[in-house]
Scaffold this motif. Structure first.
Motif, mmCIF file in Angstrom:
data_model
loop_
_atom_site.group_PDB
_atom_site.id
_atom_site.type_symbol
_atom_site.label_atom_id
_atom_site.label_comp_id
_atom_site.label_asym_id
_atom_site.label_seq_id
_atom_site.Cartn_x
_atom_site.Cartn_y
_atom_site.Cartn_z
ATOM 1 N N ASN A 77 12.919 11.861 -0.193
ATOM 2 C CA ASN A 77 11.738 12.472 -0.520
ATOM 3 C C ASN A 77 11.027 11.957 -1.621
ATOM 4 O OD1 ASN A 77 11.561 15.456 0.805
ATOM 5 N ND2 ASN A 77 12.667 16.084 -0.022
ATOM 6 N N ALA A 78 11.790 11.636 -2.576
ATOM 7 C CA ALA A 78 10.984 10.490 -3.416
ATOM 8 C C ALA A 78 11.218 8.960 -3.280
ATOM 9 C CB ALA A 78 12.398 10.483 -4.852
ATOM 10 N N ALA A 79 12.201 7.654 -3.140
ATOM 11 C CA ALA A 79 12.357 6.889 -2.142
ATOM 12 C C ALA A 79 11.280 6.456 -1.350
ATOM 13 C CB ALA A 79 13.882 6.316 -2.389
ATOM 14 N N GLY A 80 11.711 6.926 -0.204
ATOM 15 C CA GLY A 80 10.608 7.697 0.552
ATOM 16 C C GLY A 80 8.837 7.120 0.102
ATOM 17 N N ALA A 81 8.636 8.888 -0.320
ATOM 18 C CA ALA A 81 7.811 8.690 -0.821
ATOM 19 C C ALA A 81 6.922 7.481 -1.297
ATOM 20 C CB ALA A 81 7.321 10.248 -1.223
ATOM 21 N N GLY A 82 7.439 6.852 -2.084
ATOM 22 C CA GLY A 82 7.488 5.508 -3.117
ATOM 23 C C GLY A 82 7.384 4.800 -2.460
ATOM 24 N N ALA A 83 7.423 4.302 -0.990
ATOM 25 C CA ALA A 83 7.539 3.328 -0.541
ATOM 26 C C ALA A 83 6.532 3.505 0.438
ATOM 27 C CB ALA A 83 8.436 3.400 0.251
ATOM 28 N N VAL A 84 5.748 4.442 0.716
ATOM 29 C CA VAL A 84 4.535 5.093 2.133
ATOM 30 C C VAL A 84 3.552 4.215 0.633
ATOM 31 C CG1 VAL A 84 3.301 6.447 2.611
ATOM 32 C CG2 VAL A 84 5.636 6.745 2.728
ATOM 33 N N SER A 85 4.110 5.264 -1.087
ATOM 34 C CA SER A 85 2.701 4.542 -1.579
ATOM 35 C C SER A 85 2.613 3.510 -1.717
ATOM 36 C CB SER A 85 2.958 5.861 -2.689
ATOM 37 O OG SER A 85 1.548 5.839 -3.749
ATOM 38 N N GLU A 86 3.316 2.983 -2.143
ATOM 39 C CA GLU A 86 3.611 1.271 -2.483
ATOM 40 C C GLU A 86 3.261 0.734 -1.539
ATOM 41 O OE1 GLU A 86 6.930 -0.068 -3.973
ATOM 42 O OE2 GLU A 86 7.294 1.352 -4.742
ATOM 43 N N ALA A 87 3.489 1.043 0.365
ATOM 44 C CA ALA A 87 2.942 0.134 1.139
ATOM 45 C C ALA A 87 1.012 0.499 1.368
ATOM 46 C CB ALA A 87 3.570 0.992 2.421
ATOM 47 N N ALA A 88 0.277 1.986 0.723
ATOM 48 C CA ALA A 88 -0.524 2.119 1.099
ATOM 49 C C ALA A 88 -1.372 1.260 -0.176
ATOM 50 C CB ALA A 88 -0.928 3.562 0.956
ATOM 51 N N ALA A 89 -1.228 0.746 -1.477
ATOM 52 C CA ALA A 89 -1.410 0.520 -2.272
ATOM 53 C C ALA A 89 -1.290 -1.718 -1.279
ATOM 54 C CB ALA A 89 -0.333 0.424 -3.333
ATOM 55 N N LYS A 90 -0.612 -1.486 -0.849
ATOM 56 C CA LYS A 90 -0.296 -3.248 -0.777
ATOM 57 C C LYS A 90 -1.268 -3.529 0.764
ATOM 58 C CE LYS A 90 4.251 -4.144 -1.923
ATOM 59 N NZ LYS A 90 5.590 -5.019 -0.599
#
Length: 294
Positions: A77-90
């Motif tokens: 819920n925290a680290a995974g969600a952050g990784a999705v957001s960062e992927a979208a940014a990239k």
């Protein structure tokens, strides 16, 4: 437009597949290709889908189990969600992230607005709040949608549980001192499709940020159950008598907010979106569930 959705079996993911009109391709991605507990898997899996928008729908949703598995809940819920957001940014695209009423304490007497102080009272709520923070930090091109009391014809949810229990029981004791906004995942999916189209077409910062997305109206769990059974009975399905009880009479490992009501005024003002009344959307779900059960 192509939308990549994290998770394959969740209510919102399945609702997006069911409701997407012609011209919108919904691609659901889950394990093993995308595992939120393994952040390194996120970017390659999402990049392969070549989406225009990412919907971050997958989550650790076992609210009570999270109390004894905080590390697992945090990882998703925290680290995974952050990784999705960062992927979208990239990838240079927007992310729409689903969050929850559990980020609030439930002590406010009126419906919560987006600027109200958060204060989760459970592990699940704490991990979802941290997920919001990481999504916002990972990609400025984001929308966080807080929703509540989600149900649908798919997966496990309150409506399906009530109808299943009514098959063998004449009376059910249901909590009547928690109040919220029952929300159909089918309605959530319709809203997400509209929001995704706007985000893709319009860079306006006012369209980004945190919004509340729930069914119109409010109820207690006992009210909700009573309506479910009334509709089921009218359609020839099973029903039961609802006996209201207090939260103290139905203890759970995780505390629930007494007030889960979320105001949808900001979303209505910004996007012109307000979800239907919860009773009409419940009727649609009950009809679909009974049809598949016959």
């Amino acid at each position: 437009m192509r939308i990549a959705v994290t998770g394959r079996e969740g209510q919102v993911a399945r609702s997006l597949l069911a409701t997407a009109p012609s011209g919108i391709e919904v691609i659901t991605i889950g394990r093993p290709e995308l595992d939120l507990a393994n952040p390194a898997s996120v970017l390659p899996a999402l990049a392969a889908a070549q989406p225009d928008v990412i919907v971050s729908a997958a989550a650790y949703t076992a609210v009570d189990k999270a109390e004894s598995e905080p590390e697992s809940a945090f990882a998703v819920n925290a680290a995974g969600a952050g990784a999705v957001s960062e992927a979208a940014a990239k990838l240079g695209i927007p992310v729409i992230h689903l969050s929850t009423d559990y980020v609030f304490s439930g002590e406010k007497l009126a419906p919560y607005v987006e600027t109200d102080p958060t204060g989760p009272i459970s592990v699940y709520g704490s991990t979802k709040l941290e997920g919001e923070l990481r999504v916002a930090a990972g990609n400025t091109d984001h929308v966080i949608l807080r929703t509540a009391w989600v149900y649908s014809p798919f997966g496990a949810n309150f409506v399906k549980t009530m109808l299943r229990l009514a098959e063998t029981r004449d009376e059910l004791r249901v909590v009547a001192d928690q109040r919220g906004c029952p929300t159909s995942a089918l309605d959530i999916a319709d809203a997400i499709l509209a929001i995704a189209a706007r985000l893709k077409a319009d860079p306006d910062p006012a369209l980004r940020g945190t919004f509340h997305l729930t069914g119109t109206g409010e109820a207690t769990w006992a009210d909700f159950a009573t309506e479910i059974f009334a509709q089921s009975r009218a359609l020839g399905g099973n029903s039961a008598t609802v006996t209201p009880i207090t939260t103290a009479e139905y203890p759970t490992p995780a505390r629930r907010p007494a007030n889960s009501r979320l105001s949808g005024d900001k979303l209505a003002a910004t996007y012109g979106i307000r979800l239907p009344g919860w009773k009409s959307s419940t009727e649609i779900a009950v009809k679909a569930i009974l049809k598949n059960a016959i």
